[in-house]
Design a protein around this motif. Structure first.
Motif, PDB file in Angstrom:
ATOM      1  N   ASP A 189      15.261  18.140  -1.785  1.00 50.37           N
ATOM      2  CA  ASP A 189      14.356  17.110  -2.113  1.00 50.37           C
ATOM      3  C   ASP A 189      14.924  15.971  -2.275  1.00 50.37           C
ATOM      4  N   VAL A 190      14.424  14.715  -2.172  1.00 46.06           N
ATOM      5  CA  VAL A 190      14.977  13.461  -2.737  1.00 46.06           C
ATOM      6  C   VAL A 190      13.637  12.522  -3.141  1.00 46.06           C
ATOM      7  N   GLU A 191      13.931  11.864  -4.256  1.00 48.80           N
ATOM      8  CA  GLU A 191      13.054  10.578  -4.463  1.00 48.80           C
ATOM      9  C   GLU A 191      13.519   9.236  -3.848  1.00 48.80           C
ATOM     10  N   VAL A 192      12.586   8.556  -3.440  1.00 48.92           N
ATOM     11  CA  VAL A 192      12.992   7.111  -2.802  1.00 48.92           C
ATOM     12  C   VAL A 192      12.117   6.257  -3.537  1.00 48.92           C
ATOM     13  N   GLU A 193      12.672   5.470  -4.367  1.00 47.28           N
ATOM     14  CA  GLU A 193      11.979   4.401  -5.158  1.00 47.28           C
ATOM     15  C   GLU A 193      11.738   3.028  -4.131  1.00 47.28           C
ATOM     16  N   VAL A 194      10.702   2.431  -3.901  1.00 45.33           N
ATOM     17  CA  VAL A 194      10.456   1.212  -3.280  1.00 45.33           C
ATOM     18  C   VAL A 194       9.740   0.215  -4.063  1.00 45.33           C
ATOM     19  N   ASP A 195      10.534  -1.052  -4.227  1.00 46.08           N
ATOM     20  CA  ASP A 195       9.990  -2.014  -5.020  1.00 46.08           C
ATOM     21  C   ASP A 195       8.810  -2.745  -4.485  1.00 46.08           C
ATOM     22  N   VAL A 196       7.689  -2.978  -4.853  1.00 45.82           N
ATOM     23  CA  VAL A 196       6.406  -3.441  -4.221  1.00 45.82           C
ATOM     24  C   VAL A 196       6.718  -4.860  -3.914  1.00 45.82           C
ATOM     25  N   GLU A 197       7.525  -5.626  -4.612  1.00 50.55           N
ATOM     26  CA  GLU A 197       7.546  -7.124  -4.319  1.00 50.55           C
ATOM     27  C   GLU A 197       8.508  -7.565  -3.359  1.00 50.55           C
ATOM     28  N   THR A 198      10.010  -6.514  -3.315  1.00 46.54           N
ATOM     29  CA  THR A 198      11.026  -6.907  -2.546  1.00 46.54           C
ATOM     30  C   THR A 198      10.962  -5.842  -1.464  1.00 46.54           C
ATOM     31  N   GLY A 199      10.524  -4.823  -1.657  1.00 48.09           N
ATOM     32  CA  GLY A 199      10.713  -3.844  -0.608  1.00 48.09           C
ATOM     33  C   GLY A 199      12.125  -3.175  -0.494  1.00 48.09           C
ATOM     34  N   ASP A 200      12.811  -3.551  -1.775  1.00 51.35           N
ATOM     35  CA  ASP A 200      14.124  -2.761  -1.883  1.00 51.35           C
ATOM     36  C   ASP A 200      14.107  -1.345  -2.250  1.00 51.35           C
ATOM     37  N   VAL A 201      14.982  -0.383  -1.748  1.00 49.62           N
ATOM     38  CA  VAL A 201      14.980   1.046  -2.142  1.00 49.62           C
ATOM     39  C   VAL A 201      16.187   1.441  -2.624  1.00 49.62           C
ATOM     40  N   ARG A 202      15.631   2.303  -3.484  1.00 51.91           N
ATOM     41  CA  ARG A 202      16.587   3.199  -4.262  1.00 51.91           C
ATOM     42  C   ARG A 202      16.533   4.573  -3.906  1.00 51.91           C
ATOM     43  N   ILE A 203      17.601   5.468  -3.727  1.00 59.95           N
ATOM     44  CA  ILE A 203      17.527   6.684  -3.622  1.00 59.95           C
ATOM     45  C   ILE A 203      18.225   7.631  -4.561  1.00 59.95           C
ATOM     46  N   ASP A 204      17.251   8.455  -5.167  1.00 63.73           N
ATOM     47  CA  ASP A 204      17.680   9.187  -6.249  1.00 63.73           C
ATOM     48  C   ASP A 204      17.688  10.751  -5.686  1.00 63.73           C
ATOM     49  N   ASP A 205      19.031  11.236  -5.639  1.00 64.61           N
ATOM     50  CA  ASP A 205      19.119  12.602  -5.316  1.00 64.61           C
ATOM     51  C   ASP A 205      18.829  13.391  -6.572  1.00 64.61           C
ATOM     52  N   THR A 209       0.867  -1.085   0.066  1.00 64.75           N
ATOM     53  CA  THR A 209       0.027   0.069   0.099  1.00 64.75           C
ATOM     54  C   THR A 209       0.789   1.213   0.004  1.00 64.75           C
ATOM     55  N   PRO A 210       0.175   2.408  -0.309  1.00 68.08           N
ATOM     56  CA  PRO A 210       1.131   3.495  -0.127  1.00 68.08           C
ATOM     57  C   PRO A 210       1.687   3.934   1.240  1.00 68.08           C
ATOM     58  N   SER A 211       0.852   3.548   2.161  1.00 66.59           N
ATOM     59  CA  SER A 211       1.180   3.986   3.491  1.00 66.59           C
ATOM     60  C   SER A 211       2.452   3.145   3.864  1.00 66.59           C
ATOM     61  N   GLU A 212       2.448   1.725   3.246  1.00 60.50           N
ATOM     62  CA  GLU A 212       3.638   0.963   3.674  1.00 60.50           C
ATOM     63  C   GLU A 212       4.729   1.400   3.070  1.00 60.50           C
ATOM     64  N   ALA A 213       4.787   1.791   1.499  1.00 59.08           N
ATOM     65  CA  ALA A 213       5.978   2.343   0.979  1.00 59.08           C
ATOM     66  C   ALA A 213       6.444   3.627   1.519  1.00 59.08           C
ATOM     67  N   ILE A 214       5.602   4.458   1.900  1.00 57.03           N
ATOM     68  CA  ILE A 214       5.898   5.773   2.410  1.00 57.03           C
ATOM     69  C   ILE A 214       6.756   5.496   3.947  1.00 57.03           C
ATOM     70  N   GLU A 215       6.106   4.440   4.702  1.00 58.53           N
ATOM     71  CA  GLU A 215       7.139   4.206   5.992  1.00 58.53           C
ATOM     72  C   GLU A 215       8.421   3.573   5.600  1.00 58.53           C
ATOM     73  N   ILE A 216       8.375   2.793   4.509  1.00 63.59           N
ATOM     74  CA  ILE A 216       9.737   2.434   4.062  1.00 63.59           C
ATOM     75  C   ILE A 216      10.651   3.443   3.859  1.00 63.59           C
ATOM     76  N   ALA A 217      10.178   4.354   2.930  1.00 64.59           N
ATOM     77  CA  ALA A 217      11.178   5.398   2.462  1.00 64.59           C
ATOM     78  C   ALA A 217      11.697   6.426   3.473  1.00 64.59           C
ATOM     79  N   LEU A 218      10.519   6.591   4.472  1.00 65.34           N
ATOM     80  CA  LEU A 218      10.939   7.522   5.267  1.00 65.34           C
ATOM     81  C   LEU A 218      12.147   6.957   6.520  1.00 65.34           C
ATOM     82  N   GLY A 219      12.028   5.703   6.260  1.00 65.97           N
ATOM     83  CA  GLY A 219      13.048   4.860   7.206  1.00 65.97           C
ATOM     84  C   GLY A 219      14.489   5.113   6.658  1.00 65.97           C
ATOM     85  N   GLN A 220      14.445   5.514   5.436  1.00 67.14           N
ATOM     86  CA  GLN A 220      15.967   5.948   4.594  1.00 67.14           C
ATOM     87  C   GLN A 220      16.131   7.351   4.725  1.00 67.14           C
ATOM     88  N   GLU A 221      15.119   8.068   4.470  1.00 67.40           N
ATOM     89  CA  GLU A 221      15.124   9.636   4.371  1.00 67.40           C
ATOM     90  C   GLU A 221      13.986  10.241   5.104  1.00 67.40           C
TER      91      GLU A 221
END
Length: 241
Positions: A225-241, A184-196
């Motif tokens: 600002d920063v863009e954080v990509e979260v894979d919906v299948e694996t939860g892997d994170v990629r940060i794009d400054d 869900t979007p809220s789950e992805a946001i939580e993962i992203a905020l854990g990184q940034e």
């Protein structure tokens, strides 16, 4: 010798007068009882005491008591008046709202429903939310694919109004995305905020090279600002400054 007996006239008159009195008495009695064809006023069971005119009861006492509900108008319209169910107008979020904690009046699920109702069907291949500074409003951008036709819709995230709808032929087979699974979007946001850490100013769900991922836009507290990509299948994170 034959004797003739003569009756005194007074006796004959008396007899005739008696017969007349009897006749008059009989005539007067019939007139008293039937002159107008009605029974005496004090005879029970007649119209004059109300017993026969209304079928056996007093015209006021025999009627049912007035119902309180009818008296105050409730029964006439089938019951009490329904309360006003109209909701007040939705309040728009400020431009600097944090989507990690604030909820838009038109949710992602509702925006997708509105888009599908507008197009008559289609599969969701992209959804994005951000604040449109030109329009001064939060806006959903949704892309649906339906039998070779791509629909792009802009929907006001406060009112649900479709502000723009464009369609083009498109044979691309983009993967279908879902805001409810597997992430869900809220789950992805939580993962992203854990990184940034920072304020979430928007997010997008689509596919890139066959991989479905969320892109979370974050304004850093220290600036930038920063863009954080979260894979919906694996939860892997990629940060794009």
């Amino acid at each position: 010798m034959t004797r003739t007996i003569l009756r005194p006239r007074s006796t004959a008159r008396a007899a005739a007068l008696g017969a007349l009195v009897i006749a008059l008495a009989a005539g007067c009695g019939g007139t008293e009882q039937g002159e107008d064809g009605a029974a005496p006023a004090d005879e029970p069971g007649t119209a004059q005491d109300g017993g026969a005119s209304d079928g056996g009861g007093d015209s006021e006492a025999g009627a049912p008591a007035e119902d309180d509900a009818t008296a105050d108008g409730a029964a006439s319209d089938g019951g009490a008046e329904a309360p006003d169910e109209q909701d007040p107008a939705a309040e728009a979020l400020p431009a600097d709202a944090d989507l990690a904690t604030a909820e838009l009046p038109i949710t992602a699920e509702r925006a997708i429903e509105i888009a599908t109702e507008t197009t008559g069907g289609g599969d969701l291949v992209q959804i994005e939310i951000d604040h449109d500074d030109r329009a001064g409003a939060w806006e959903w951008e949704i892309v649906l694919l339906e039998e070779g036709t791509q629909h792009e819709l802009d929907i006001d995230a406060t009112t649900g109004e479709v502000t723009e709808h464009e369609s083009d032929e498109d044979d691309d087979q983009d993967p279908v995305v879902d805001v409810t699974a597997p992430m869900t979007p809220s789950e992805a946001i939580e993962i992203a905020l854990g990184q940034e850490p920072g304020r979430v100013s928007g997010w997008e769900l689509d596919s890139d090279s066959g991989t479905i991922r969320y892109q979370i836009d974050i304004d850093r507290a220290e600036g930038g600002d920063v863009e954080v990509e979260v894979d919906v299948e694996t939860g892997d994170v990629r940060i794009d400054d």
